[in-house]
Structures are given as structure tokens and as C-alpha cells.
Design a protein around this motif. Structure first.
Motif, PDB file in Angstrom:
ATOM      1  N   GLY A  10      -2.986  27.396  -0.438  1.00  0.00           N
ATOM      2  CA  GLY A  10      -1.575  27.060  -0.552  1.00  0.00           C
ATOM      3  C   GLY A  10      -1.051  26.189   0.583  1.00  0.00           C
ATOM      4  N   PRO A  11       0.292  26.183   0.741  1.00  0.00           N
ATOM      5  CA  PRO A  11       0.962  25.281   1.661  1.00  0.00           C
ATOM      6  C   PRO A  11       0.432  25.326   3.088  1.00  0.00           C
ATOM      7  CG  PRO A  11       2.554  26.361   0.264  1.00  0.00           C
ATOM      8  CD  PRO A  11       1.227  26.978  -0.066  1.00  0.00           C
ATOM      9  N   ASN A  12       0.262  24.146   3.642  1.00  0.00           N
ATOM     10  CA  ASN A  12      -0.101  23.922   5.047  1.00  0.00           C
ATOM     11  C   ASN A  12      -1.568  24.191   5.378  1.00  0.00           C
ATOM     12  OD1 ASN A  12       2.636  23.232   5.880  1.00  0.00           O
ATOM     13  ND2 ASN A  12       3.093  25.375   5.502  1.00  0.00           N
ATOM     14  N   ALA A  13      -2.333  24.661   4.408  1.00  0.00           N
ATOM     15  CA  ALA A  13      -3.758  24.895   4.683  1.00  0.00           C
ATOM     16  C   ALA A  13      -4.471  23.584   5.026  1.00  0.00           C
ATOM     17  CB  ALA A  13      -4.424  25.560   3.480  1.00  0.00           C
ATOM     18  N   ASN A  14      -3.916  22.482   4.559  1.00  0.00           N
ATOM     19  CA  ASN A  14      -4.490  21.161   4.893  1.00  0.00           C
ATOM     20  C   ASN A  14      -4.407  20.864   6.398  1.00  0.00           C
ATOM     21  OD1 ASN A  14      -1.671  21.129   4.112  1.00  0.00           O
ATOM     22  ND2 ASN A  14      -1.672  18.946   4.488  1.00  0.00           N
ATOM     23  N   LEU A  15      -3.580  21.653   7.114  1.00  0.00           N
ATOM     24  CA  LEU A  15      -3.423  21.430   8.560  1.00  0.00           C
ATOM     25  C   LEU A  15      -4.266  22.385   9.403  1.00  0.00           C
ATOM     26  CD1 LEU A  15       0.449  20.805   8.741  1.00  0.00           C
ATOM     27  CD2 LEU A  15      -1.399  19.141   8.477  1.00  0.00           C
ATOM     28  N   TYR A  16      -5.125  23.172   8.766  1.00  0.00           N
ATOM     29  CA  TYR A  16      -5.977  24.081   9.535  1.00  0.00           C
ATOM     30  C   TYR A  16      -6.736  23.305  10.600  1.00  0.00           C
ATOM     31  CZ  TYR A  16      -5.291  28.057   6.387  1.00  0.00           C
ATOM     32  OH  TYR A  16      -4.761  29.090   5.670  1.00  0.00           O
ATOM     33  N   GLY A  17      -6.874  23.930  11.780  1.00  0.00           N
ATOM     34  CA  GLY A  17      -7.557  23.271  12.897  1.00  0.00           C
ATOM     35  C   GLY A  17      -6.601  22.489  13.780  1.00  0.00           C
ATOM     36  N   MET A  18      -5.356  22.286  13.303  1.00  0.00           N
ATOM     37  CA  MET A  18      -4.398  21.488  14.095  1.00  0.00           C
ATOM     38  C   MET A  18      -3.300  22.359  14.703  1.00  0.00           C
ATOM     39  SD  MET A  18      -3.803  18.294  11.542  1.00  0.00           S
ATOM     40  CE  MET A  18      -5.102  17.764  10.464  1.00  0.00           C
ATOM     41  N   ASP A  19      -3.314  23.647  14.398  1.00  0.00           N
ATOM     42  CA  ASP A  19      -2.280  24.567  14.873  1.00  0.00           C
ATOM     43  C   ASP A  19      -2.473  24.809  16.373  1.00  0.00           C
ATOM     44  OD1 ASP A  19      -0.695  26.820  15.361  1.00  0.00           O
ATOM     45  OD2 ASP A  19      -2.213  28.163  14.511  1.00  0.00           O
ATOM     46  N   ASN A  53       0.486  21.954  -1.525  1.00  0.00           N
ATOM     47  CA  ASN A  53       1.701  22.457  -0.877  1.00  0.00           C
ATOM     48  C   ASN A  53       2.748  22.875  -1.906  1.00  0.00           C
ATOM     49  OD1 ASN A  53       0.686  21.977   1.706  1.00  0.00           O
ATOM     50  ND2 ASN A  53       1.391  19.847   1.695  1.00  0.00           N
ATOM     51  N   HIS A  54       2.405  22.792  -3.195  1.00  0.00           N
ATOM     52  CA  HIS A  54       3.390  22.985  -4.258  1.00  0.00           C
ATOM     53  C   HIS A  54       3.050  24.174  -5.159  1.00  0.00           C
ATOM     54  CE1 HIS A  54       4.994  19.143  -2.994  1.00  0.00           C
ATOM     55  NE2 HIS A  54       3.751  18.720  -2.948  1.00  0.00           N
ATOM     56  N   GLU A  55       4.006  25.072  -5.278  1.00  0.00           N
ATOM     57  CA  GLU A  55       3.822  26.307  -6.052  1.00  0.00           C
ATOM     58  C   GLU A  55       3.384  26.022  -7.492  1.00  0.00           C
ATOM     59  OE1 GLU A  55       7.526  28.415  -6.725  1.00  0.00           O
ATOM     60  OE2 GLU A  55       6.494  30.326  -6.450  1.00  0.00           O
ATOM     61  N   GLY A  56       4.078  25.065  -8.152  1.00  0.00           N
ATOM     62  CA  GLY A  56       3.774  24.795  -9.562  1.00  0.00           C
ATOM     63  C   GLY A  56       2.362  24.255  -9.757  1.00  0.00           C
ATOM     64  N   VAL A  57       1.896  23.467  -8.803  1.00  0.00           N
ATOM     65  CA  VAL A  57       0.525  22.945  -8.888  1.00  0.00           C
ATOM     66  C   VAL A  57      -0.466  24.106  -8.796  1.00  0.00           C
ATOM     67  CG1 VAL A  57      -1.197  21.481  -7.747  1.00  0.00           C
ATOM     68  CG2 VAL A  57       1.162  20.695  -7.961  1.00  0.00           C
ATOM     69  N   GLY A  71     -14.494  33.321 -11.666  1.00  0.00           N
ATOM     70  CA  GLY A  71     -13.850  34.099 -10.603  1.00  0.00           C
ATOM     71  C   GLY A  71     -12.945  33.199  -9.793  1.00  0.00           C
ATOM     72  N   LEU A  72     -12.068  33.826  -9.035  1.00  0.00           N
ATOM     73  CA  LEU A  72     -11.027  33.071  -8.328  1.00  0.00           C
ATOM     74  C   LEU A  72     -10.829  33.660  -6.938  1.00  0.00           C
ATOM     75  CD1 LEU A  72      -8.625  31.021  -8.644  1.00  0.00           C
ATOM     76  CD2 LEU A  72      -7.367  32.854  -9.731  1.00  0.00           C
ATOM     77  N   ILE A  73     -10.723  32.763  -5.955  1.00  0.00           N
ATOM     78  CA  ILE A  73     -10.341  33.157  -4.593  1.00  0.00           C
ATOM     79  C   ILE A  73      -9.050  32.412  -4.299  1.00  0.00           C
ATOM     80  CG2 ILE A  73     -10.997  33.157  -2.149  1.00  0.00           C
ATOM     81  CD1 ILE A  73     -13.976  32.813  -3.260  1.00  0.00           C
ATOM     82  N   ILE A  74      -8.089  33.105  -3.699  1.00  0.00           N
ATOM     83  CA  ILE A  74      -6.822  32.423  -3.407  1.00  0.00           C
ATOM     84  C   ILE A  74      -6.289  32.821  -2.040  1.00  0.00           C
ATOM     85  CG2 ILE A  74      -5.496  34.169  -4.737  1.00  0.00           C
ATOM     86  CD1 ILE A  74      -3.560  31.711  -5.406  1.00  0.00           C
ATOM     87  N   ASN A  75      -5.923  31.808  -1.272  1.00  0.00           N
ATOM     88  CA  ASN A  75      -5.094  31.991  -0.095  1.00  0.00           C
ATOM     89  C   ASN A  75      -3.805  31.240  -0.405  1.00  0.00           C
ATOM     90  OD1 ASN A  75      -3.736  32.101   2.274  1.00  0.00           O
ATOM     91  ND2 ASN A  75      -5.456  31.475   3.577  1.00  0.00           N
ATOM     92  N   ALA A  76      -2.825  31.974  -0.881  1.00  0.00           N
ATOM     93  CA  ALA A  76      -1.558  31.334  -1.283  1.00  0.00           C
ATOM     94  C   ALA A  76      -0.684  31.015  -0.068  1.00  0.00           C
ATOM     95  CB  ALA A  76      -0.825  32.215  -2.276  1.00  0.00           C
TER      96      ALA A  76
END
Ligand code: DHK
Length: 149
Positions: A10-19, A53-57, A71-76
């Protein structure tokens, strides 16, 4: 036929490593994707590793997973605690669902302690960083096998 799993982020996961606090480790999202692809390949399973970053997507992808994933893995991410649409979509998914978090959400602020995603999840992995992502892949593969047996 090779089976497929979806790993949705989900949102902001694309920024992992930059926090700057290092809450989500030092590895980039692209590197985490590669690592998860290797783990899935070791199980001879195809992995769709996606981020929005978008709920509907995310809801659209969960619906797509109904047709295409065993099967499904999710980090929302931040939507974990608020998204009824994501919960409702997950409740329509027939296979195993692992809820994954990089951080230990129960060690953090109280608003992160109540997950709506957990109401649909088979199991939860949190606090192990990217190791937890690899373990989530192992777990979902084992659950798919167990359900097929
Ligand atoms: C990721 C996020 O972006 C936060 O909004 C969640 C989760 C925790 C994680 O630990 O992976 O609260």
C-alpha cells in the motif's frame, strides 16, 4: 501450470529504504521486490509484487487476485487501519491471505494496533522487516499446498 501469488503493497511502500528513522530498514522497494521474486522462484511459484498509493487500485488488484492467484500477501500500510473496501475485497478472496508488516505495529502508536485487514487474514507477520516478507511467501506457499492436499 505454475501457480501464482500476489503480494500487494500500500501507500508509501515505494519509499522503503528512504525513511530517515529507519523504521522500514535500508533496502529499497526495488531490492525487496527482487528478493521476494527469488524466494517465490525457489518455490517454483510466480509472484506479482505490486505497490499502489491508491485504495481503489489495491481493491482492483485484490479482485484480480480472485481470478488469478492461489494466495495473497498484503501490506496495506496506512490503509490497514481504515479501509473497509480493502477488507471487503479480501473477504471475497478464497485462498490463504497473509497480512505482512515490516515493523512491529503493536510496538508503535495506538492507532496502528487495530487492523481491519486482520479480520480477513489467515495469519499475520510483523516486525521482521524484509525477512518477514520472505517468510510470508514461504507461509502462503505451505498454506496453498495444505489446502490442495
Ligand atoms: C507500513 C506502513 O506504511 C505503516 O503505515 C503501517 C507498515 C505499518 C509496516 O510496518 O510495514 O502502520
Amino acid at each position: 501450470m505454475t501457480q501464482q501469488i500476489f503480494f500487494l503493497n500500500g501507500p508509501n511502500a515505494n519509499l522503503y529504504g528512504m525513511d530517515k528513522n529507519g523504521t522500514y530498514g535500508s533496502e529499497s522497494f526495488a531490492s525487496i521486490d527482487e528478493r521476494c521474486q527469488r524466494r517465490a522462484a525457489s518455490h517454483n511459484i510466480t509472484l506479482q509484487f505490486r505497490q499502489s498509493n491508491h485504495e481503489g487500485v489495491l481493491v482492483d488488484w485484490i479482485q484480480e487476485a480472485r481470478q488469478q492467484a492461489a494466495g495473497l500477501i498484503i501490506n496495506a500500510a496506512g490503509l490497514t487501519y481504515t479501509s473497509v473496501p480493502i477488507l471487503d475485497a479480501l473477504l471475497m478472496f478464497d485462498g490463504p491471505i497473509i497480512e505482512a508488516h515490516m515493523s512491529n505495529i503493536w510496538k508503535r502508536e495506538p492507532f496502528r494496533h487495530h487492523s481491519l485487514v486482520s479480520k480477513a487474514a489467515t495469519g499475520v507477520i510483523a516486525g521482521l522487516g524484509v525477512i518477514g516478507y520472505e517468510l510470508a511467501i514461504d507461509a502462503v506457499v505451505e498454506l496453498i499446498k495444505a489446502n490442495a492436499a
